[in-house]
Motif scaffolding. Sequence first.
Motif, PDB file in Angstrom:
ATOM      1  N   MET A 153       0.832  -1.208   0.000  1.00 20.78           N
ATOM      2  CA  MET A 153       0.000   0.000   0.000  1.00 20.78           C
ATOM      3  C   MET A 153       0.867   1.258   0.000  1.00 20.78           C
ATOM      4  O   MET A 153       0.593   2.230  -0.713  1.00 20.78           O
ATOM      5  N   ARG A 154       1.915   1.245   0.789  1.00 22.70           N
ATOM      6  CA  ARG A 154       2.809   2.403   0.848  1.00 22.70           C
ATOM      7  C   ARG A 154       3.517   2.602  -0.496  1.00 22.70           C
ATOM      8  O   ARG A 154       3.625   3.724  -1.001  1.00 22.70           O
ATOM      9  N   ALA A 155       4.009   1.503  -1.071  1.00 20.55           N
ATOM     10  CA  ALA A 155       4.717   1.604  -2.344  1.00 20.55           C
ATOM     11  C   ALA A 155       3.783   2.054  -3.462  1.00 20.55           C
ATOM     12  O   ALA A 155       4.147   2.894  -4.294  1.00 20.55           O
ATOM     13  N   ALA A 156       2.565   1.498  -3.495  1.00 22.54           N
ATOM     14  CA  ALA A 156       1.613   1.860  -4.546  1.00 22.54           C
ATOM     15  C   ALA A 156       1.219   3.333  -4.443  1.00 22.54           C
ATOM     16  O   ALA A 156       1.140   4.044  -5.461  1.00 22.54           O
ATOM     17  N   ALA A 157       0.964   3.795  -3.219  1.00 24.78           N
ATOM     18  CA  ALA A 157       0.602   5.205  -3.042  1.00 24.78           C
ATOM     19  C   ALA A 157       1.740   6.116  -3.482  1.00 24.78           C
ATOM     20  O   ALA A 157       1.515   7.152  -4.129  1.00 24.78           O
ATOM     21  N   GLN A 158       2.959   5.739  -3.152  1.00 26.18           N
ATOM     22  CA  GLN A 158       4.121   6.546  -3.541  1.00 26.18           C
ATOM     23  C   GLN A 158       4.295   6.557  -5.052  1.00 26.18           C
ATOM     24  O   GLN A 158       4.516   7.616  -5.656  1.00 26.18           O
ATOM     25  N   VAL A 159       4.203   5.385  -5.683  1.00 29.31           N
ATOM     26  CA  VAL A 159       4.391   5.295  -7.135  1.00 29.31           C
ATOM     27  C   VAL A 159       3.344   6.120  -7.862  1.00 29.31           C
ATOM     28  O   VAL A 159       3.651   6.878  -8.796  1.00 29.31           O
ATOM     29  N   ILE A 160       2.081   5.981  -7.461  1.00 33.71           N
ATOM     30  CA  ILE A 160       1.004   6.715  -8.137  1.00 33.71           C
ATOM     31  C   ILE A 160       1.179   8.219  -7.938  1.00 33.71           C
ATOM     32  O   ILE A 160       0.976   9.012  -8.869  1.00 33.71           O
ATOM     33  N   SER A 161       1.567   8.636  -6.731  1.00 35.18           N
ATOM     34  CA  SER A 161       1.727  10.064  -6.444  1.00 35.18           C
ATOM     35  C   SER A 161       2.772  10.697  -7.354  1.00 35.18           C
ATOM     36  O   SER A 161       2.537  11.752  -7.955  1.00 35.18           O
ATOM     37  N   TYR A 162       3.915  10.062  -7.471  1.00 33.27           N
ATOM     38  CA  TYR A 162       4.993  10.645  -8.273  1.00 33.27           C
ATOM     39  C   TYR A 162       4.787  10.404  -9.763  1.00 33.27           C
ATOM     40  O   TYR A 162       5.369  11.105 -10.596  1.00 33.27           O
ATOM     41  N   GLU A 163       3.976   9.404 -10.110  1.00 36.02           N
ATOM     42  CA  GLU A 163       3.640   9.199 -11.510  1.00 36.02           C
ATOM     43  C   GLU A 163       2.838  10.371 -12.058  1.00 36.02           C
ATOM     44  O   GLU A 163       2.981  10.744 -13.227  1.00 36.02           O
ATOM     45  N   ILE A 164       2.006  10.967 -11.218  1.00 28.87           N
ATOM     46  CA  ILE A 164       1.226  12.128 -11.643  1.00 28.87           C
ATOM     47  C   ILE A 164       2.160  13.296 -11.967  1.00 28.87           C
ATOM     48  O   ILE A 164       2.016  13.973 -12.998  1.00 28.87           O
ATOM     49  N   ALA A 165       3.132  13.531 -11.084  1.00 29.45           N
ATOM     50  CA  ALA A 165       4.094  14.610 -11.327  1.00 29.45           C
ATOM     51  C   ALA A 165       4.908  14.345 -12.596  1.00 29.45           C
ATOM     52  O   ALA A 165       5.152  15.267 -13.388  1.00 29.45           O
ATOM     53  N   MET A 166       5.311  13.097 -12.805  1.00 27.45           N
ATOM     54  CA  MET A 166       6.063  12.756 -14.017  1.00 27.45           C
ATOM     55  C   MET A 166       5.204  12.964 -15.263  1.00 27.45           C
ATOM     56  O   MET A 166       5.690  13.457 -16.290  1.00 27.45           O
ATOM     57  N   GLY A 167       3.927  12.618 -15.170  1.00 28.81           N
ATOM     58  CA  GLY A 167       3.026  12.808 -16.304  1.00 28.81           C
ATOM     59  C   GLY A 167       2.869  14.277 -16.663  1.00 28.81           C
ATOM     60  O   GLY A 167       2.915  14.647 -17.854  1.00 28.81           O
ATOM     61  N   PHE A 168       2.693  15.138 -15.650  1.00 26.75           N
ATOM     62  CA  PHE A 168       2.575  16.566 -15.919  1.00 26.75           C
ATOM     63  C   PHE A 168       3.882  17.125 -16.496  1.00 26.75           C
ATOM     64  O   PHE A 168       3.862  18.019 -17.350  1.00 26.75           O
ATOM     65  N   ALA A 169       5.032  16.615 -16.025  1.00 31.18           N
ATOM     66  CA  ALA A 169       6.309  17.063 -16.581  1.00 31.18           C
ATOM     67  C   ALA A 169       6.412  16.714 -18.060  1.00 31.18           C
ATOM     68  O   ALA A 169       6.921  17.515 -18.864  1.00 31.18           O
ATOM     69  N   LEU A 170       5.901  15.551 -18.431  1.00 27.43           N
ATOM     70  CA  LEU A 170       5.942  15.147 -19.834  1.00 27.43           C
ATOM     71  C   LEU A 170       4.941  15.935 -20.675  1.00 27.43           C
ATOM     72  O   LEU A 170       5.129  16.062 -21.892  1.00 27.43           O
ATOM     73  N   VAL A 171       3.885  16.460 -20.055  1.00 27.35           N
ATOM     74  CA  VAL A 171       2.976  17.350 -20.792  1.00 27.35           C
ATOM     75  C   VAL A 171       3.730  18.598 -21.248  1.00 27.35           C
ATOM     76  O   VAL A 171       3.542  19.092 -22.367  1.00 27.35           O
ATOM     77  N   GLY A 172       4.612  19.113 -20.375  1.00 29.03           N
ATOM     78  CA  GLY A 172       5.437  20.244 -20.777  1.00 29.03           C
ATOM     79  C   GLY A 172       6.336  19.909 -21.950  1.00 29.03           C
ATOM     80  O   GLY A 172       6.509  20.721 -22.877  1.00 29.03           O
ATOM     81  N   VAL A 173       6.930  18.701 -21.944  1.00 30.25           N
ATOM     82  CA  VAL A 173       7.765  18.256 -23.076  1.00 30.25           C
ATOM     83  C   VAL A 173       6.921  18.149 -24.337  1.00 30.25           C
ATOM     84  O   VAL A 173       7.356  18.541 -25.430  1.00 30.25           O
ATOM     85  N   LEU A 174       5.710  17.633 -24.208  1.00 33.51           N
ATOM     86  CA  LEU A 174       4.804  17.503 -25.355  1.00 33.51           C
ATOM     87  C   LEU A 174       4.481  18.876 -25.947  1.00 33.51           C
ATOM     88  O   LEU A 174       4.496  19.058 -27.172  1.00 33.51           O
ATOM     89  N   ILE A 175       4.187  19.860 -25.099  1.00 33.46           N
ATOM     90  CA  ILE A 175       3.871  21.203 -25.587  1.00 33.46           C
ATOM     91  C   ILE A 175       5.091  21.822 -26.274  1.00 33.46           C
ATOM     92  O   ILE A 175       4.971  22.454 -27.331  1.00 33.46           O
TER      93      ILE A 175
END
Length: 348
Positions: A153-175
């Motif tokens: 549960m701890r690992a999954a919550a951590q992975v999902i949390s930082y995956e969101i930040a990584m996804g938004f960072a890649l939106v900047g690369v896409l733009i």
Amino acid sequence: MEQMLSLFNSYTAQFPTLWLTLKILLLPILPLIIAVAFYTLAERWVIGWMQVRRGPVYIGMGILQPFADTFKLLFKELIIPSQSNLFLFRLAPMLALIPAFAAWAVVPAGEGMVHANVNAGLMYLLAMTSMGVYGIILAGWASNSKYAFLGAMRAAAQVISYEIAMGFALVGVLIASGTLNLSEIVQAQAGNLGIGEWFMWPLFPLFVIYLISGVAETNRAPFDVAEGESEIVAGFHVEYSGSAFAIFFLAEYTNMILVSFLVPLFFMGGWLSPFPQGWGWIGTGGPHWLALKVAIIAFSFLWFRATFPRYRYDQIMRLGWKVFIPITIAWVMVTGVLVYTGVLVPNA
């Protein structure tokens, strides 16, 4: 030579499925397994050097240590808890490993050196890297152990949390690049200024956040609370041993090498030279430049582990949700304004 090539082409035409299987095994998987083996050796040497102690020196002067570890894990007994869900217990390691390997299908190692040069490569990459969390959750739940389930549960919550930040960072690369194709993202960073054309400068906050989130995403120090020995023994894989544990180990290091490739591709010009193109051979891009950048990012993973203490879990979650995600959203808007005003021109 021509006869051998014609014979080879005839075999590939007669057995396309066999040829595809061999390409998958020989191109991404086998080199990755070897790279993981020597990356573990480099980790022990580098951390030993930083902590002023000796790393592996005995088995083949230390060179053969990864292979000794591999044989040890493969021949160890795989103990399965009696009350565990047998099918899911065995499925979980594969769900962690298969997406880690599959993501490499769209990762280029140079110009034209990519297994599948698809236009939606960035979307495919996000999909594959997001699937690894299922292996973590299933490993904790199927073990029928409170320690493993808490770690999952701890690992999954951590992975999902930082995956969101990584996804938004890649939106900047896409733009900034105007494309989802990884090779075209690298070409969008080409220009006469060399290193000055890289996305890491206009997208510097996203670059830093993506790098740190990549460390957190792979559950590496200082974000390795999911397997904090003093707290919950060994995290979600506490009940795994032998070859099953080796698969989780392989998936973790494969993801580390993947992040070490993606950071240069998205933000550091990929295989492009840091010097201007007019500087002759030193300004010519190639896989050697990408290898150098990958080595720098891979070294930083080891550097972080040897340097920083482990964060508390609440600190990790606060950093992801209250710091990284708001900054990435704000900088995506800034990137949109830069593109709209013509300061940053996609595919220029």
